[in-house]
Scaffold this motif. Structure first.
Motif, PDB file in Angstrom:
ATOM      1  N   ILE A  62     -54.054  -9.868 -14.461  1.00 16.20           N
ATOM      2  CA  ILE A  62     -53.398  -8.589 -14.228  1.00 16.20           C
ATOM      3  C   ILE A  62     -54.365  -7.758 -13.407  1.00 16.20           C
ATOM      4  CG2 ILE A  62     -52.443  -6.507 -15.286  1.00 16.20           C
ATOM      5  CD1 ILE A  62     -51.767  -8.207 -17.728  1.00 16.20           C
ATOM      6  N   VAL A  63     -53.937  -7.321 -12.213  1.00 12.08           N
ATOM      7  CA  VAL A  63     -54.864  -6.721 -11.264  1.00 12.08           C
ATOM      8  C   VAL A  63     -54.346  -5.363 -10.801  1.00 12.08           C
ATOM      9  CG1 VAL A  63     -55.527  -9.041 -10.522  1.00 12.08           C
ATOM     10  CG2 VAL A  63     -53.890  -7.749  -9.161  1.00 12.08           C
ATOM     11  N   LEU A  64     -55.272  -4.526 -10.354  1.00  9.80           N
ATOM     12  CA  LEU A  64     -54.960  -3.181  -9.888  1.00  9.80           C
ATOM     13  C   LEU A  64     -55.437  -3.014  -8.455  1.00  9.80           C
ATOM     14  CD1 LEU A  64     -54.050  -0.213 -10.356  1.00  9.80           C
ATOM     15  CD2 LEU A  64     -56.374   0.231 -11.233  1.00  9.80           C
ATOM     16  N   ASP A  65     -54.531  -2.589  -7.576  1.00  6.43           N
ATOM     17  CA  ASP A  65     -54.845  -2.263  -6.184  1.00  6.43           C
ATOM     18  C   ASP A  65     -54.896  -0.738  -6.087  1.00  6.43           C
ATOM     19  OD1 ASP A  65     -55.014  -1.922  -3.460  1.00  6.43           O
ATOM     20  OD2 ASP A  65     -53.273  -3.153  -2.964  1.00  6.43           O
ATOM     21  N   VAL A  66     -56.095  -0.196  -5.916  1.00  7.98           N
ATOM     22  CA  VAL A  66     -56.318   1.248  -5.911  1.00  7.98           C
ATOM     23  C   VAL A  66     -56.191   1.783  -4.489  1.00  7.98           C
ATOM     24  CG1 VAL A  66     -57.990   3.073  -6.386  1.00  7.98           C
ATOM     25  CG2 VAL A  66     -57.786   1.130  -7.944  1.00  7.98           C
ATOM     26  N   ALA A  67     -55.394   2.849  -4.333  1.00  4.96           N
ATOM     27  CA  ALA A  67     -55.077   3.394  -3.001  1.00  4.96           C
ATOM     28  C   ALA A  67     -54.451   2.294  -2.159  1.00  4.96           C
ATOM     29  CB  ALA A  67     -56.311   3.995  -2.342  1.00  4.96           C
ATOM     30  N   CYS A  68     -53.344   1.765  -2.654  1.00  4.12           N
ATOM     31  CA  CYS A  68     -52.737   0.547  -2.101  1.00  4.12           C
ATOM     32  C   CYS A  68     -51.986   0.779  -0.805  1.00  4.12           C
ATOM     33  CB  CYS A  68     -51.804  -0.084  -3.126  1.00  4.12           C
ATOM     34  SG  CYS A  68     -50.313   0.885  -3.480  1.00  4.12           S
ATOM     35  N   GLY A  69     -51.781   2.046  -0.398  1.00  9.58           N
ATOM     36  CA  GLY A  69     -51.034   2.302   0.823  1.00  9.58           C
ATOM     37  C   GLY A  69     -49.619   1.770   0.706  1.00  9.58           C
ATOM     38  N   ALA A  70     -49.194   0.990   1.692  1.00  9.23           N
ATOM     39  CA  ALA A  70     -47.852   0.407   1.674  1.00  9.23           C
ATOM     40  C   ALA A  70     -47.832  -0.980   1.048  1.00  9.23           C
ATOM     41  CB  ALA A  70     -47.280   0.356   3.083  1.00  9.23           C
ATOM     42  N   GLY A  71     -48.861  -1.317   0.278  1.00  6.76           N
ATOM     43  CA  GLY A  71     -48.834  -2.508  -0.561  1.00  6.76           C
ATOM     44  C   GLY A  71     -49.020  -3.834   0.149  1.00  6.76           C
ATOM     45  N   HIS A  72     -49.639  -3.833   1.328  1.00  4.56           N
ATOM     46  CA  HIS A  72     -49.808  -5.104   2.038  1.00  4.56           C
ATOM     47  C   HIS A  72     -50.773  -6.051   1.327  1.00  4.56           C
ATOM     48  CE1 HIS A  72     -48.050  -2.668   5.325  1.00  4.56           C
ATOM     49  NE2 HIS A  72     -47.493  -3.809   5.649  1.00  4.56           N
ATOM     50  N   THR A  90     -49.782   8.733  -2.061  1.00  4.66           N
ATOM     51  CA  THR A  90     -48.751   9.116  -1.092  1.00  4.66           C
ATOM     52  C   THR A  90     -47.436   8.400  -1.374  1.00  4.66           C
ATOM     53  OG1 THR A  90     -50.496   9.444   0.553  1.00  4.66           O
ATOM     54  CG2 THR A  90     -48.237   9.347   1.360  1.00  4.66           C
ATOM     55  N   GLY A  91     -46.451   9.156  -1.824  1.00  2.00           N
ATOM     56  CA  GLY A  91     -45.163   8.575  -2.154  1.00  2.00           C
ATOM     57  C   GLY A  91     -44.459   7.942  -0.972  1.00  2.00           C
ATOM     58  N   THR A  92     -44.655   8.490   0.211  1.00  2.00           N
ATOM     59  CA  THR A  92     -44.023   7.924   1.404  1.00  2.00           C
ATOM     60  C   THR A  92     -44.440   6.472   1.608  1.00  2.00           C
ATOM     61  OG1 THR A  92     -43.931  10.082   2.473  1.00  2.00           O
ATOM     62  CG2 THR A  92     -43.795   8.169   3.904  1.00  2.00           C
ATOM     63  N   LEU A  93     -45.727   6.174   1.447  1.00  2.00           N
ATOM     64  CA  LEU A  93     -46.205   4.805   1.629  1.00  2.00           C
ATOM     65  C   LEU A  93     -45.702   3.894   0.521  1.00  2.00           C
ATOM     66  CD1 LEU A  93     -49.884   5.358   2.850  1.00  2.00           C
ATOM     67  CD2 LEU A  93     -47.770   5.167   4.182  1.00  2.00           C
ATOM     68  N   LEU A  94     -45.625   4.406  -0.694  1.00  2.00           N
ATOM     69  CA  LEU A  94     -45.090   3.598  -1.785  1.00  2.00           C
ATOM     70  C   LEU A  94     -43.621   3.259  -1.543  1.00  2.00           C
ATOM     71  CD1 LEU A  94     -46.738   5.383  -4.840  1.00  2.00           C
ATOM     72  CD2 LEU A  94     -47.396   3.192  -3.841  1.00  2.00           C
ATOM     73  N   GLY A  95     -42.882   4.178  -0.930  1.00  2.00           N
ATOM     74  CA  GLY A  95     -41.504   3.889  -0.577  1.00  2.00           C
ATOM     75  C   GLY A  95     -41.400   2.757   0.424  1.00  2.00           C
ATOM     76  N   LEU A  96     -42.291   2.754   1.431  1.00  2.00           N
ATOM     77  CA  LEU A  96     -42.325   1.652   2.394  1.00  2.00           C
ATOM     78  C   LEU A  96     -42.638   0.336   1.682  1.00  2.00           C
ATOM     79  CD1 LEU A  96     -44.357   3.238   5.348  1.00  2.00           C
ATOM     80  CD2 LEU A  96     -41.878   2.884   5.231  1.00  2.00           C
ATOM     81  N   ALA A  97     -43.589   0.383   0.751  1.00  2.89           N
ATOM     82  CA  ALA A  97     -43.967  -0.823   0.018  1.00  2.89           C
ATOM     83  C   ALA A  97     -42.795  -1.349  -0.805  1.00  2.89           C
ATOM     84  CB  ALA A  97     -45.163  -0.531  -0.890  1.00  2.89           C
ATOM     85  N   VAL A 109     -44.912  -6.975  -8.597  1.00  2.00           N
ATOM     86  CA  VAL A 109     -45.700  -5.821  -8.163  1.00  2.00           C
ATOM     87  C   VAL A 109     -45.036  -4.554  -8.689  1.00  2.00           C
ATOM     88  CG1 VAL A 109     -46.577  -4.479  -6.209  1.00  2.00           C
ATOM     89  CG2 VAL A 109     -46.505  -6.977  -6.060  1.00  2.00           C
ATOM     90  N   LEU A 110     -45.805  -3.762  -9.417  1.00  2.00           N
ATOM     91  CA  LEU A 110     -45.347  -2.463  -9.906  1.00  2.00           C
ATOM     92  C   LEU A 110     -46.080  -1.381  -9.125  1.00  2.00           C
ATOM     93  CD1 LEU A 110     -43.919  -0.582 -11.953  1.00  2.00           C
ATOM     94  CD2 LEU A 110     -45.908  -0.860 -13.443  1.00  2.00           C
ATOM     95  N   LEU A 111     -45.351  -0.480  -8.502  1.00  2.00           N
ATOM     96  CA  LEU A 111     -45.931   0.578  -7.690  1.00  2.00           C
ATOM     97  C   LEU A 111     -45.914   1.888  -8.460  1.00  2.00           C
ATOM     98  CD1 LEU A 111     -44.060  -0.380  -4.414  1.00  2.00           C
ATOM     99  CD2 LEU A 111     -46.468  -0.848  -4.937  1.00  2.00           C
ATOM    100  N   GLN A 112     -47.032   2.596  -8.416  1.00  2.00           N
ATOM    101  CA  GLN A 112     -47.152   3.836  -9.178  1.00  2.00           C
ATOM    102  C   GLN A 112     -47.856   4.897  -8.348  1.00  2.00           C
ATOM    103  OE1 GLN A 112     -48.391   3.386 -13.203  1.00  2.00           O
ATOM    104  NE2 GLN A 112     -49.019   5.510 -13.451  1.00  2.00           N
ATOM    105  N   GLU A 113     -47.320   6.111  -8.336  1.00  2.00           N
ATOM    106  CA  GLU A 113     -47.963   7.220  -7.648  1.00  2.00           C
ATOM    107  C   GLU A 113     -49.023   7.817  -8.559  1.00  2.00           C
ATOM    108  OE1 GLU A 113     -45.176   9.685  -5.676  1.00  2.00           O
ATOM    109  OE2 GLU A 113     -46.637  11.252  -5.163  1.00  2.00           O
ATOM    110  N   GLY A 114     -50.220   7.998  -8.024  1.00  2.00           N
ATOM    111  CA  GLY A 114     -51.297   8.536  -8.839  1.00  2.00           C
ATOM    112  C   GLY A 114     -52.562   8.731  -8.033  1.00  2.00           C
ATOM    113  N   ASN A 115     -53.552   9.337  -8.663  1.00  2.00           N
ATOM    114  CA  ASN A 115     -54.809   9.697  -8.025  1.00  2.00           C
ATOM    115  C   ASN A 115     -55.895   8.701  -8.435  1.00  2.00           C
ATOM    116  OD1 ASN A 115     -57.278  10.976  -7.276  1.00  2.00           O
ATOM    117  ND2 ASN A 115     -56.238  12.951  -7.264  1.00  2.00           N
TER     118      ASN A 115
END
Length: 276
Positions: A62-72, A90-97, A109-115
């Motif tokens: 189980i892994v975490l991608d921090v500041a994942c952008g658009a999830g590439h 940035t929610g906009t980039l998570l939407g692209l992902a 892949v689970l995408l989450q908005e956060g700092n």
């Protein structure tokens, strides 16, 4: 396996009250979607293999991608592990992902908005915590690194890859021009400083590498967030014998080219972590 999803979908990110730099990051990346869109985008990457700086990947991880952008990068890693959490401010980039991963049928892949400086996870949650091309956006890079270490389980790994400043004497002009290119840029670390970010918290590094300097056309990274005229003026001034910027500008077939160096580090969290 869980679905690729995020809790809230929609338009550009809402700018909450709080840290001014967080607002700048959201505003800047809302205008930089071209860097993340399409197969030839700057941050697009082949699906396999996952980059070696992450270390070995296992099907039970189980892994975490921090500041994942658009999830590439999350997309590259997903076939090799049980679950990827991709977190970005940035929610906009998570939407692209979410759109791209959903269309590709990637379900783990689970995408989450956060700092990244305040990760919303309990200590020791992940087998691998990684971040790519993000640390230079943080005015206090030690904060997200400390959080990455905190949420990594004992025996797990923390891995970071980022652009580094070309030299101590060029860091100031390099940062100044980068902020004209991307207002969310804070400060590029030197390679030894990037190493120390992990070494000071986790001890000896499991891996460390300084990559070759890579060159690309300036137009590929110019977005509406940039002060285009100021960026081009500084680079052309250097070509004419003016102050060095650290971008190493060149002209190739009439096209303005720039170059950057990336470094990567990885360390293993022991049972006892050094608190900073």
């Amino acid at each position: 396996m869980s679905e690729t999803r995020r809790a809230d979908r929609g338009g550009p990110s809402v700018e909450p009250a709080g840290d001014d730099h967080d607002v700048t990051v959201r505003r800047s990346f809302d205008q930089q979607t071209k860097l993340f869109t399409g197969n030839d985008a700057v941050f697009a990457a082949p699906l396999a293999p996952a980059p070696s700086w992450l270390g070995a990947l296992r099907p039970d991880m189980i892994v975490l991608d921090v500041a994942c952008g658009a999830g590439h990068l999350a997309e590259q890693v997903a076939p090799h592990v049980r679950q990827v959490i991709g977190l970005d401010l940035t929610g906009t980039l998570l939407g692209l992902a979410a759109d791209r991963l959903g269309a590709a049928g990637i379900t783990n892949v689970l995408l989450q908005e956060g700092n990244a400086a305040r990760l919303p996870f309990v200590e020791g949650s992940f087998d691998l915590v990684f971040s790519r091309s993000a640390l230079h956006h943080f005015p206090r890079p030690g904060e997200p690194v400390a959080e990455m270490v905190r949420v990594c389980r004992p025996g797990g790994s923390v891995a970071i890859s980022d652009m580094v400043a070309p030299s101590p004497d060029l860091r100031e002009p390099f940062d100044a021009l980068h902020r004209k290119l991307d207002p969310s840029h804070a400060r590029a670390l030197l390679y030894p400083e990037l190493e120390e970010q992990l070494r000071s918290r986790l001890g000896p590094l499991a891996a460390s590498a300084l990559g070759q300097r890579g060159t690309l056309p300036l137009d590929r990274i110019l977005t509406p967030a940039a002060d285009r005229d100021a960026v081009v003026a500084d680079l052309r001034a250097e070509l004419s014998g003016g102050p060095r910027t650290g971008f190493g500008p060149e002209l190739a077939d009439g096209q303005l080219m720039v170059s950057f160096t990336t470094a990567s580090v990885r360390a293993v969290r022991s049972a006892k972590v050094q608190r900073m």
